[in-house]
Design an enzyme around this catalytic site. Structure first.
Site, short mmCIF file in Angstrom:
data_model
loop_
_atom_site.label_atom_id
_atom_site.label_comp_id
_atom_site.label_asym_id
_atom_site.label_seq_id
_atom_site.Cartn_x
_atom_site.Cartn_y
_atom_site.Cartn_z
N LYS A 9 0.83 -1.20 0.00
CA LYS A 9 0.00 0.00 0.00
C LYS A 9 0.87 1.27 0.00
O LYS A 9 1.95 1.27 0.61
CB LYS A 9 -0.87 -0.03 1.26
CG LYS A 9 -1.86 1.10 1.39
CD LYS A 9 -2.70 0.88 2.64
CE LYS A 9 -3.67 2.04 2.86
NZ LYS A 9 -3.00 3.28 3.20
N LYS A 14 7.71 1.19 1.92
CA LYS A 14 8.49 0.34 1.00
C LYS A 14 9.87 0.94 0.72
O LYS A 14 10.88 0.25 0.78
CB LYS A 14 7.75 0.19 -0.34
CG LYS A 14 6.45 -0.57 -0.27
CD LYS A 14 5.78 -0.71 -1.61
CE LYS A 14 5.33 0.61 -2.21
NZ LYS A 14 4.27 1.30 -1.43
N LYS A 40 7.77 9.43 -8.40
CA LYS A 40 8.31 10.48 -7.52
C LYS A 40 9.83 10.42 -7.46
O LYS A 40 10.48 11.38 -7.06
CB LYS A 40 7.77 10.30 -6.09
CG LYS A 40 6.28 10.50 -5.94
CD LYS A 40 5.86 10.65 -4.49
CE LYS A 40 6.22 9.47 -3.60
NZ LYS A 40 5.52 8.20 -3.93
N ASP A 123 0.00 -0.08 -5.36
CA ASP A 123 -0.68 -1.30 -5.76
C ASP A 123 -0.38 -1.57 -7.24
O ASP A 123 0.04 -0.66 -7.96
CB ASP A 123 -2.20 -1.03 -5.60
CG ASP A 123 -2.89 -2.23 -5.04
OD1 ASP A 123 -2.39 -3.33 -5.27
OD2 ASP A 123 -3.94 -2.06 -4.39
#
Lengths: 261, 360
Positions: A9, A14, A40, A123
């Site tokens: 998510k 991460k 990003k 996702d």
């Protein structure tokens, strides 16, 4: 060579985990490359202490850039790449990832690394974001989750996606872990058939390190949280388990929380 | 689920043709340079400038509204258009490009008809409806005209699904009957004093090809006898000014050649409705032969009278044969022949065969 891809998510941590795992293994001489796949382009910032120009932006000006134009060496010798992508709300990040990953694998011999980590955004909402596992750039995915319902909901959805494309998953990484929340993640882990490879508690130290654009491994290598991160890194690197996961109906997922209430 | 797997007309191309009918000076396709290449070339023959935003991979990834705005400015500088048509493509629409934002940024929104359409939008008529709706909202056509055309386009879609080439999963290509043989049948009816009903049921500019069949049959009748009835969707007071001008031009030519139109069945953009009217008239007094040109499957009289169907495209020919028209002639590409700045009735294969049959 081992190649893994971190999914989970948005905002679950991460990139934080990816850069700390890379830093931890890099310090042991394991030749590691971290490939940021988020538009990003901020996966590698804490290894480098700065932003690097993403591959797709380099390719806009230079059609066939050599590796030195889009790679940088970060903390503990980790090779850093950012694929990049469009500004929010325009273009197609998925298409960008497809183009970037294909070019990267063409120009860079990933086999010369011991470990390649792909940090994939959020996702797998489209085919482009699945390309890392779909086309075999990563041999297995790892799903990062917290014990919150929406995080496990996203993890379950990822399992569903991986099942539909036949992609293998190596296990779950429990982030922002707490003693009380472990039961939810453990129950989910058991139901989808994926082991929990390690856990990292919610940490103020990591936040402080990030404000300094550093990994915690660099800022406080001997802290308690760092030892958790190092342990997780070992667990991931030594893990040979992988399987196409199962997924569970939403009612069952809700049941995990109701049973434990 | 039934899926049509043979190639079908594109909604983007339909939007482009409609923009031409709305008299835009330039059409900008926001897509790769190869998008709708063939319709673009045909429309250029018709005097409309067509350009693309020449999208490449980078543009898909990073978006290209800024590039489009620059291209619109360039179009303004190069062509000084009074009206611009802007259509999407699969690539630009999938990534959510905002055509109006780019037109606004270029300072040209007031004279740009923005059509958010791509080739996966569904039936090709969807593209035409999108263009007309935008034109209505800009005050270029009335809403009542928009509603009339929308109704016709929806009828056309239904016609294609029930009797056209959209009614089967796969329709193969097929050659038609030899024009010489079909001409002999027509001449035979005329020689024996029989009655031939000539139906022109064409779509817009393609009438410039199909009208030739009527001219040729009239010419043959003068020499051989027989009786002729002409039903044509050439009402000169229906449709956009450009489409009305086609009707007027063909009617003038008919008048010069002495061709009498017995009944105007509708306008050139009304072939689904006009076809039904033609059917009713044919069934009221059945001829010995009905020669139906343009969109014959909109005139469902096969089985009721002997029929000759004249159309274009080997898939359309196959469909007409399957439907049961007695003779089917496949003409050369009607768009290719009928587009061009100087509109005039073009020679048709069947018309030529008829003329040769009477020694011309």
């Amino acid at each position: 060579m081992m190649a893994i891809a971190l999914y989970g998510k948005g905002g679950i941590g991460k990139s934080t985990l990816a850069s700390n795992i890379a830093a931890a293994l890099g310090s042991e001489g394991i030749r590691t490359i971290l490939v940021g796949c988020d538009p990003k382009a901020d996966s590698t910032i804490n290894l480098l202490g700065r932003r690097i120009q993403p591959l797709l932006e380099v390719m806009r000006n230079e059609k066939k850039p050599p590796p030195e134009r889009f790679t940088a060496i970060g903390f503990n010798g980790v090779v850093c790449v950012e694929i990049g992508g469009p500004e929010p709300g325009v273009g197609c990040a998925g298409r960008g990832l497809i183009i970037g990953i294909r070019y990267l694998s063409e120009m860079l011999d990933l086999e010369k690394f011991d470990l390649a980590i792909f940090d994939v955004p959020a996702d797998i909402v489209c085919g482009g974001l699945a390309v890392v596992v779909k086309e075999g750039y990563a041999e297995r995915a790892l799903i990062v989750t917290s014990d919150e319902f929406m995080s496990l909901y996203a993890a379950n959805n990822l399992c569903r996606g991986f099942m539909s494309i036949g992609a293998k998953v190596g296990g779950l990484i429990y982030n922002k872990a707490s003693k009380s929340g472990m039961r939810y993640v453990a129950s989910f882990s058991q139901r989808v058939g994926l082991p929990i490879l390690g856990s990292v508690p919610l940490s103020q130290e990591i936040k402080i390190a990030e404000t300094k654009r550093k990994t915690l491994i660099e800022m406080s290598p001997f802290s308690n949280i760092s030892s958790k991160l190092i342990s997780l890194a070992h667990s991931i690197y030594e893990n040979s388990f992988s399987m196409v996961p199962k997924w569970i109906p939403v009612d069952d997922l809700e049941g995990i929380f109701l049973e434990s209430a | 689920m039934s899926v049509i797997i043979h190639p079908r007309p594109s909604p983007t191309a339909a939007a482009m043709y409609t923009l031409r009918d709305l008299d835009v000076d330039v059409i900008v396709i926001h897509g790769p340079s190869g998008c709708c290449f063939r319709p673009a070339r045909l429309l250029e023959k018709d005097g409309v400038k067509v350009v693309t935003s020449a999208l490449l991979e980078d543009d898909f990834v990073f978006g290209s509204e800024g590039k489009l705005a620059k291209i619109l400015r360039r179009v303004e500088d190069l062509f000084k258009p009074k009206l611009i048509g802007l259509v999407g493509s699969c690539a630009s629409m999938i990534i959510g490009e905002d055509l109006k934002k780019a037109a606004r940024e270029a300072g040209l929104l007031h004279k740009t008809i923005c059509c958010y359409v791509h080739s996966g939008s569904g039936d090709n008529t969807v593209g035409a409806i999108v263009a007309l709706k935008e034109a209505a909202s800009m005050g270029l056509i009335s809403f009542s005209e928009f509603e009339r055309q929308k109704k016709m386009l929806e009828m056309a879609t239904m016609l294609e699904r029930t009797r056209g080439t959209a009614r089967g999963e796969y329709i193969d290509n097929r050659q038609g009957d030899p024009p010489k043989e079909v001409a002999r049948k027509i001449l035979g009816v005329l020689s024996s004093g029989g009655m031939v009903t000539c139906v022109l049921n064409a779509k817009k500019e393609t009438a410039f090809l199909y009208a030739d069949v009527i001219l040729a049959i009239y010419e043959a009748s003068r020499r051989l006898g027989g009786r002729i009835q002409v039903l044509a969707n050439l009402a000169p007071d229906i449709g956009l000014p450009r489409v009305r001008s086609y009707s007027k031009q063909i009617l003038e030519r008919f008048w010069r050649e002495g061709v009498i139109v017995d009944s105007l069945t509708g306008g050139l953009d009304e072939y689904p409705l006009a076809g039904e009217r033609a059917k009713d008239l044919i069934l009221q007094s059945p001829p010995d032969l009905a020669v139906i040109s343009g969109i014959p499957h909109a005139v469902p009289v096969e089985g009721a009278v002997r029929t000759v169907a004249v159309s274009v495209g080997s898939r359309a020919v196959a469909n007409l044969k399957i439907l049961g028209y007695d003779y089917v002639v496949g003409e050369r590409d009607a768009h290719q022949l009928s587009l061009g700045r100087d509109k005039e009735i073009r020679k048709s294969l069947l018309g030529d065969a008829i003329r040769k049959g009477i020694g011309r």
